[in-house]
Design a protein around this motif. Structure first.
Motif, PDB file in Angstrom:
ATOM      1  N   LEU A 132      57.569 117.489 -44.626  1.00 33.08           N
ATOM      2  CA  LEU A 132      56.715 116.415 -45.148  1.00 33.08           C
ATOM      3  C   LEU A 132      56.654 116.470 -46.668  1.00 33.08           C
ATOM      4  O   LEU A 132      56.736 115.441 -47.352  1.00 33.08           O
ATOM      5  N   GLY A 133      56.520 117.684 -47.200  1.00 35.91           N
ATOM      6  CA  GLY A 133      56.482 117.849 -48.654  1.00 35.91           C
ATOM      7  C   GLY A 133      57.803 117.482 -49.300  1.00 35.91           C
ATOM      8  O   GLY A 133      57.835 116.844 -50.363  1.00 35.91           O
TER       9      GLY A 133
ATOM     10  N   LEU B  31      55.448 121.178 -42.391  1.00 40.05           N
ATOM     11  CA  LEU B  31      54.804 120.941 -43.692  1.00 40.05           C
ATOM     12  C   LEU B  31      55.835 120.875 -44.808  1.00 40.05           C
ATOM     13  O   LEU B  31      55.747 120.034 -45.718  1.00 40.05           O
ATOM     14  N   ALA B  32      56.822 121.764 -44.754  1.00 44.91           N
ATOM     15  CA  ALA B  32      57.885 121.754 -45.764  1.00 44.91           C
ATOM     16  C   ALA B  32      58.670 120.447 -45.704  1.00 44.91           C
ATOM     17  O   ALA B  32      59.037 119.876 -46.748  1.00 44.91           O
TER      18      ALA B  32
ATOM     19  N   LEU C 130      56.761 112.084 -40.933  1.00 42.26           N
ATOM     20  CA  LEU C 130      55.903 112.400 -39.785  1.00 42.26           C
ATOM     21  C   LEU C 130      56.409 111.676 -38.531  1.00 42.26           C
ATOM     22  O   LEU C 130      56.524 112.270 -37.450  1.00 42.26           O
TER      23      LEU C 130
ATOM     24  N   PHE D  28      55.821 110.567 -46.686  1.00 42.27           N
ATOM     25  CA  PHE D  28      55.083 111.483 -45.803  1.00 42.27           C
ATOM     26  C   PHE D  28      54.931 110.859 -44.412  1.00 42.27           C
ATOM     27  O   PHE D  28      55.204 111.498 -43.389  1.00 42.27           O
TER      28      PHE D  28
ATOM     29  N   TRP E  75      54.860 124.921 -37.754  1.00 42.80           N
ATOM     30  CA  TRP E  75      53.915 124.231 -38.652  1.00 42.80           C
ATOM     31  C   TRP E  75      54.350 124.358 -40.116  1.00 42.80           C
ATOM     32  O   TRP E  75      54.215 123.425 -40.898  1.00 42.80           O
ATOM     33  N   TRP E  76      54.931 125.515 -40.486  1.00 43.05           N
ATOM     34  CA  TRP E  76      55.442 125.659 -41.849  1.00 43.05           C
ATOM     35  C   TRP E  76      56.680 124.773 -42.056  1.00 43.05           C
ATOM     36  O   TRP E  76      56.845 124.164 -43.119  1.00 43.05           O
TER      37      TRP E  76
END
Length: 293
Positions: free
Chosen positions: A68-69, A65-66, A204, A200, A61-62
């Motif tokens: 996507l960011g 998220l990284a 995804l 983003f 999950w990290w």
């Protein structure tokens, strides 16, 4: 009948990812009138970031998220550092499209330099081999997750644009930039946010596509073209059209591959697009752009 339903569900799963890619392209086109040819390469870059972070045992999950960011910040940096200066020098729309193409090629070169050119398996929390049976229809865990993320992601994005103050500002900026500036809307930040949101959505989709395919520097090329086709089919200025176009394209591909031949998988889908555009050039749900002055 079961076979037909099987292909439809499979097609909707794939089509939902095309819809996410198409939504990013449509969002940029609506707000900037620019076709973003770097969209697929930004997605590839973000997915490789996730792959590297997963390789050092960061929780998925990290890592996601990284990724996507990273994709969002990279696109926003392109907008502020390259596109805005070009627009201040009155770059033509064609010139701005070429800038996105050049940006994509630079990213592609960097990925080839620092990433592996060999196709690799992308670690993913959902399995493509674990399957469930619903009334004779077999669906993999990855397909269910892909369909859920595609539909929920598209729906949340649509609600963001249509039902929030931020979405209202984005729509005002895309429809009449001078009027939005007169009303005090920070148009530069809104447009930059559009680029970030588009990336983003693309990353995804890329994370799920990499899990279904093998990861290499060109794994997004075909999916980008399909997303682009879905955007054209639905209408380049229509967000619902991008979702509809993606789903139609995915289902048409699956049905053609299943009932005709895998060789005609892409052919029939694009034949449908040609027929639609012959009778409705603006796309299924698109409208002709009218510049308000």
């Amino acid at each position: 009948m079961e076979r037909f339903v099987q292909y439809v569900i499979s097609g909707m799963s794939q089509g939902s990812l095309y819809a996410l890619v198409a939504l990013g392209l449509v969002l940029i086109y609506r707000s900037n009138r620019v076709l973003n040819f770097a969209h697929g390469d930004v997605t590839t870059g973000g997915t490789f970031v996730a792959f590297v972070l997963l390789g050092i045992n960061l929780p998925w999950w990290w890592a996601f998220l990284a990724a996507l960011g990273f994709g969002a910040l990279l696109s926003m940096a392109f907008y502020f550092c390259i596109l805005v200066p070009a627009q201040r020098r009155e770059a033509t729309p064609l010139g701005q499209i070429i800038l996105t193409l050049g940006f994509g090629l630079i990213l592609q070169g960097l990925i080839l330099k620092f990433g592996s050119t060999e196709p690799q398996t992308f670690p993913f929390p959902l399995s493509d081999t674990k399957v469930y049976e619903f009334g004779g229809v077999v669906v993999s865990q990855l397909s269910i997750g892909t369909l859920a993320v595609g539909i929920i992601g598209s729906l949340l994005f649509y609600l963001l644009i249509q039902k929030t103050r931020l979405g209202l500002a984005m729509r005002a900026t895309s429809e009449n930039l001078p009027a939005a500036q007169t009303l005090g809307i920070p148009t530069r930040r809104i447009l930059a946010l559009s680029w970030g949101l588009a990336a983003f959505l693309g990353v995804l989709a890329g994370l799920f596509l990499a899990a279904a395919l093998l990861l290499d520097p060109f794994f997004m090329l075909e999916s980008f073209l399909k997303g682009f086709a879905a955007a054209i089919l639905g209408g380049l200025n229509s967000l619902p059209g991008a979702i509809v176009g993606g789903l139609i394209l995915g289902v048409a591909e699956a049905l053609a591959g299943g009932f005709i031949s895998v060789a005609f998988k892409n052919t029939l889908a694009f034949l449908i697009i040609i027929v639609v555009l012959l009778f409705r050039p603006e796309g299924l749900l698109g409208t002709e752009f009218v510049e308000r002055v």
